[in-house]
Design a protein around this motif. Structure first.
Motif, PDB file in Angstrom:
ATOM      1  N   LEU A  51     -15.680 -11.763  11.120  1.00  0.00           N
ATOM      2  CA  LEU A  51     -15.339 -10.968   9.940  1.00  0.00           C
ATOM      3  C   LEU A  51     -14.763  -9.617  10.345  1.00  0.00           C
ATOM      4  N   ILE A  52     -15.312  -9.044  11.421  1.00  0.00           N
ATOM      5  CA  ILE A  52     -14.731  -7.789  11.937  1.00  0.00           C
ATOM      6  C   ILE A  52     -13.286  -8.015  12.334  1.00  0.00           C
ATOM      7  N   ALA A  53     -13.013  -9.121  13.025  1.00  0.00           N
ATOM      8  CA  ALA A  53     -11.643  -9.434  13.443  1.00  0.00           C
ATOM      9  C   ALA A  53     -10.744  -9.705  12.251  1.00  0.00           C
ATOM     10  N   ALA A  54     -11.257 -10.449  11.277  1.00  0.00           N
ATOM     11  CA  ALA A  54     -10.445 -10.808  10.119  1.00  0.00           C
ATOM     12  C   ALA A  54     -10.091  -9.595   9.274  1.00  0.00           C
ATOM     13  N   THR A  55     -10.996  -8.624   9.178  1.00  0.00           N
ATOM     14  CA  THR A  55     -10.723  -7.427   8.383  1.00  0.00           C
ATOM     15  C   THR A  55      -9.914  -6.393   9.160  1.00  0.00           C
ATOM     16  N   SER A  56      -9.655  -6.662  10.434  1.00  0.00           N
ATOM     17  CA  SER A  56      -8.826  -5.746  11.231  1.00  0.00           C
ATOM     18  C   SER A  56      -7.343  -5.997  11.004  1.00  0.00           C
ATOM     19  N   ALA A  57      -7.012  -7.193  10.506  1.00  0.00           N
ATOM     20  CA  ALA A  57      -5.606  -7.577  10.338  1.00  0.00           C
ATOM     21  C   ALA A  57      -5.186  -7.379   8.899  1.00  0.00           C
ATOM     22  N   SER A  58      -3.928  -7.054   8.711  1.00  0.00           N
ATOM     23  CA  SER A  58      -3.349  -6.930   7.378  1.00  0.00           C
ATOM     24  C   SER A  58      -2.598  -8.210   7.078  1.00  0.00           C
ATOM     25  N   SER A  59      -3.082  -8.947   6.091  1.00  0.00           N
ATOM     26  CA  SER A  59      -2.440 -10.200   5.745  1.00  0.00           C
ATOM     27  C   SER A  59      -2.561 -10.444   4.254  1.00  0.00           C
ATOM     28  N   GLY A  60      -1.755 -11.360   3.730  1.00  0.00           N
ATOM     29  CA  GLY A  60      -1.797 -11.717   2.336  1.00  0.00           C
ATOM     30  C   GLY A  60      -0.886 -10.864   1.487  1.00  0.00           C
ATOM     31  N   SER A  61      -0.885 -11.094   0.186  1.00  0.00           N
ATOM     32  CA  SER A  61      -0.022 -10.380  -0.749  1.00  0.00           C
ATOM     33  C   SER A  61      -0.517  -8.963  -0.971  1.00  0.00           C
ATOM     34  N   ASP A  62       0.334  -8.133  -1.598  1.00  0.00           N
ATOM     35  CA  ASP A  62      -0.077  -6.765  -1.902  1.00  0.00           C
ATOM     36  C   ASP A  62      -1.290  -6.746  -2.818  1.00  0.00           C
ATOM     37  N   LEU A  63      -1.318  -7.669  -3.805  1.00  0.00           N
ATOM     38  CA  LEU A  63      -2.446  -7.732  -4.719  1.00  0.00           C
ATOM     39  C   LEU A  63      -3.723  -8.091  -3.965  1.00  0.00           C
ATOM     40  N   GLN A  64      -3.607  -9.069  -3.058  1.00  0.00           N
ATOM     41  CA  GLN A  64      -4.763  -9.490  -2.282  1.00  0.00           C
ATOM     42  C   GLN A  64      -5.262  -8.357  -1.402  1.00  0.00           C
ATOM     43  N   ARG A  65      -4.324  -7.614  -0.768  1.00  0.00           N
ATOM     44  CA  ARG A  65      -4.738  -6.514   0.102  1.00  0.00           C
ATOM     45  C   ARG A  65      -5.416  -5.419  -0.700  1.00  0.00           C
ATOM     46  N   THR A  66      -4.929  -5.160  -1.911  1.00  0.00           N
ATOM     47  CA  THR A  66      -5.536  -4.130  -2.753  1.00  0.00           C
ATOM     48  C   THR A  66      -6.936  -4.543  -3.173  1.00  0.00           C
ATOM     49  N   ARG A  67      -7.071  -5.821  -3.543  1.00  0.00           N
ATOM     50  CA  ARG A  67      -8.363  -6.330  -3.999  1.00  0.00           C
ATOM     51  C   ARG A  67      -9.394  -6.273  -2.883  1.00  0.00           C
ATOM     52  N   ASP A  68      -8.973  -6.531  -1.657  1.00  0.00           N
ATOM     53  CA  ASP A  68      -9.897  -6.574  -0.524  1.00  0.00           C
ATOM     54  C   ASP A  68      -9.913  -5.291   0.299  1.00  0.00           C
ATOM     55  N   SER A  69      -9.282  -4.235  -0.214  1.00  0.00           N
ATOM     56  CA  SER A  69      -9.113  -3.030   0.605  1.00  0.00           C
ATOM     57  C   SER A  69     -10.442  -2.413   1.015  1.00  0.00           C
ATOM     58  N   PHE A  70     -11.469  -2.544   0.167  1.00  0.00           N
ATOM     59  CA  PHE A  70     -12.751  -1.911   0.479  1.00  0.00           C
ATOM     60  C   PHE A  70     -13.439  -2.549   1.679  1.00  0.00           C
ATOM     61  N   ILE A  71     -13.112  -3.816   1.986  1.00  0.00           N
ATOM     62  CA  ILE A  71     -13.724  -4.448   3.155  1.00  0.00           C
ATOM     63  C   ILE A  71     -12.760  -4.507   4.338  1.00  0.00           C
TER      64      ILE A  71
END
Length: 429
Positions: free
Chosen positions: A337-357
Motif C-alpha cells: 500500500l505504501i508503494a501503491a500510494t507513492s505512484a500517481s495513476s488513474g484519472s484526475d477524478l480518481q486522484r482527487t478522490r484518493d488524494s488523502f491516502i
C-alpha cells in the motif's frame, strides 16, 4: 552495498531473536532425521522424507555437521539458518525493485522474514522450518526481471533450491503465466519448474503418511484459525496474549485485529496496478491457502478451533510454525500500500478522490504502524524450545557413555519437541 547491509542486518537480527537456550537445542527433524541420516548415509540431498524433498535443509545440516562437529552442531545450525534468513531478506530487497523504487516499502518487505511476530516462536533458527521462508521468497523471484546474466543465475538457483525444499511452492504455478513471453523471466521459472516436478515425482513415489491423529478438518475451524494465526498473530505476537484476550473479551480482539488488514487489502486492490496488483492478489491468496493446507494436510485436535468452547481449551491455544507464512504474506500488503500510494495513476477524478491516502503523511503513518508491528514482538514470549535440553551437554554425556560401556553401539540424545531424540552411533561421536 545496500544488499550487503540488508543481508548482514537480517542475519544478526535473526540470530539474536532466537533465545539463547533455544539456539543450543536441536529441533525436530534437524536431529532425528537430517543429522542422523547424514551421519549414517551421507548428505542425501534429494532423499525423500515424509513424501517431500528437503534439499536446502539437508545441505545446511551436512555442511554444519562436517565443519563444526556434533558438540557445536546446535548453535552452529542456528547461526547457519540465520545467515540463510539474512540472504532471503537481501534477495527480497533485490526483487522488490520489480514493484517499486520506494526505499521505505522495499526495506519493509525485506524485514518481514526476519521480524514477523510469530517467526521466533518455533520457525526461526532451525533447518526443519526453513522451508517457510523459502516459500515467502518464491513469488518474489518469479516476478523479478533480471538485468544481467549473473542475476539470471541467482534467481534460477534461488527458485530451484526453494522448489526442491518446499513442495507448497506449487501454489505459485499460476505465476508462470505472468509475462509469459519475457525470456529473461524463464531463468527463475525454469528452476522453479524443475524443482516442482521433482517434488511431485517424489510425492507420487513415496506418498506421505498421515499422522494417524484421527481428526477431520472443518471449514469453520479453517476460517477461525486463519484469523488467529495471521492478523491476530501479527497484532498480538503471543499465544498467551491471544488466549487471554479471548477468555476475557470473546472474539472481539480477533475481529478488531483483522479489520485494519481488511482495509489495507481493499485499498491495495483499489490503487495497485500491473505487477503490484498481481503481487497483492498472490500474497492475499497465498496467506489463506497456505494456512488452509496446514489444517487439511495435518488434521489435529489443536486445529479444531470451532470446538474451543471452554476456557480450558483456549488455554491450550498456541501459535506455531503454521502461523509464520500466513502472517508474512498478509503483512506484505502494508508495504504494498505504501508503494501503491507513492505512484500517481488513474484519472484526475480518481486522484482527487484518493488524494488523502496518497500523501507523504499517510505513507509515514503506514510505515510507523508497520515498524511497530515488526519491532514490538522482536523478543519471543512463547518460544517453543526455550527450556532446552542442551544438545552440547547431551553429546558430551553420550561420549562418556560410549567410552565407559564398550557394549554400546549407539546412544540417544534428547532434543525438542518433547519425545524427539536422535540415535547417534558411538563411532560418530
Amino acid at each position: 552495498m545496500m544488499l550487503i547491509a540488508v543481508g548482514l542486518a537480517g542475519t544478526l537480527l535473526a540470530f539474536f531473536r532466537v533465545p539463547a537456550v533455544s539456539s543450543g537445542t536441536v529441533w525436530a527433524e534437524d536431529g532425528r532425521v537430517f543429522l542422523q541420516e547424514y551421519l549414517e548415509q551421507g548428505p542425501g540431498l534429494l532423499a525423500p522424507y515424509d513424501g517431500y524433498l528437503h534439499f536446502l535443509p539437508r545441505l545446511i545440516v551436512a555442511f554444519v555437521a562436517a565443519v563444526f562437529g556434533l558438540e557445536a552442531y546446535a548453535v552452529a545450525l542456528t547461526a547457519a539458518c540465520s545467515v540463510v534468513i539474512g540472504l532471503i531478506a537481501a534477495l527480497t530487497y533485490y526483487c522488490t525493485s520489480a514493484l517499486t523504487s520506494n526505499v521505505t516499502a522495499r526495506l519493509a518487505w525485506a524485514s518481514i522474514p526476519v521480524l514477523v511476530a510469530p517467526g521466533a516462536l518455533e520457525t526461526m533458527g532451525n533447518a526443519a522450518n526453513l522451508h517457510w521462508y523459502l516459500l515467502w521468497l518464491m513469488p518474489w523471484v518469479l516476478l523479478k526481471h533480471p538485468d544481467t546474466f549473473a542475476q539470471k543465475l541467482v534467481l534460477a538457483a534461488a527458485a530451484l533450491a526453494g522448489a526442491l525444499s518446499e513442495i507448497q511452492s506449487v501454489l505459485f504455478l499460476p505465476l508462470l503465466l505472468w509475462r509469459i513471453k519475457d525470456k529473461s523471466l524463464w531463468w527463475a521459472k525454469g528452476g522453479f519448474i524443475i524443482g516442482v516436478v521433482c517434488q511431485i515425482t517424489t510425492l507420487l513415489a513415496f506418498p506421505r503418511e498421515r499422522d494417524g491423529m484421527g481428526q477431520d478438518w472443518d471449514i469453520l475451524s479453517v476460517i477461525y484459525g486463519y484469523f488467529l494465526n495471521s492478523s491476530a498473530a501479527v497484532s498480538f505476537g503471543s499465544s498467551t496474549v491471544i488466549s487471554n484476550h479471548i477468555q476475557a473479551f470473546g472474539p472481539a480482539p480477533i475481529i478488531l485485529s483483522a479489520i485494519p488488514f481488511a482495509v489495507v487489502a481493499i485499498l491495495v486492490m483499489r490503487l495497485s496496478v500491473g505487477v503490484q496488483r498481481v503481487a497483492g492478489i498472490t500474497w492475499l491468496l497465498a496467506s489463506g491457502i497456505v494456512w488452509a493446507a496446514a489444517v487439511v494436510v495435518n488434521p489435529a485436535p489443536y486445529f479444531k478451533y470451532a470446538e474451543f468452547d471452554t476456557l480450558d481449551k483456549w488455554s491450550e491455544f498456541f501459535l506455531s510454525r503454521y502461523s509464520t507464512a500466513p502472517s508474512m504474506f498478509l503483512l506484505a500488503l502494508i508495504p504494498l500500500l505504501i508503494a501503491a500510494t507513492s505512484a500517481s495513476s488513474g484519472s484526475d477524478l480518481q486522484r482527487t478522490r484518493d488524494s488523502f491516502i496518497k500523501t507523504p503523511h499517510f505513507r509515514a503513518a503506514l510505515a510507523g504502524v508497520f515498524l511497530i508491528l515488526q519491532s514490538i514482538y522482536f523478543f519471543p514470549v512463547d518460544a517453543a524450545s526455550s527450556s532446552g535440553p542442551s544438545w552440547a551437554e547431551g553429546v558430551r554425556a553420550a561420549r562418556i557413555s560410549c567410552s565407559t560401556d564398550p557394549t554400546l553401539s549407539s546412544v540417544e540424545i534428547l532434543q525438542e519437541p518433547a519425545g524427539w531424540r536422535s540415535t547417534i552411533r558411538c563411532e560418530d561421536l
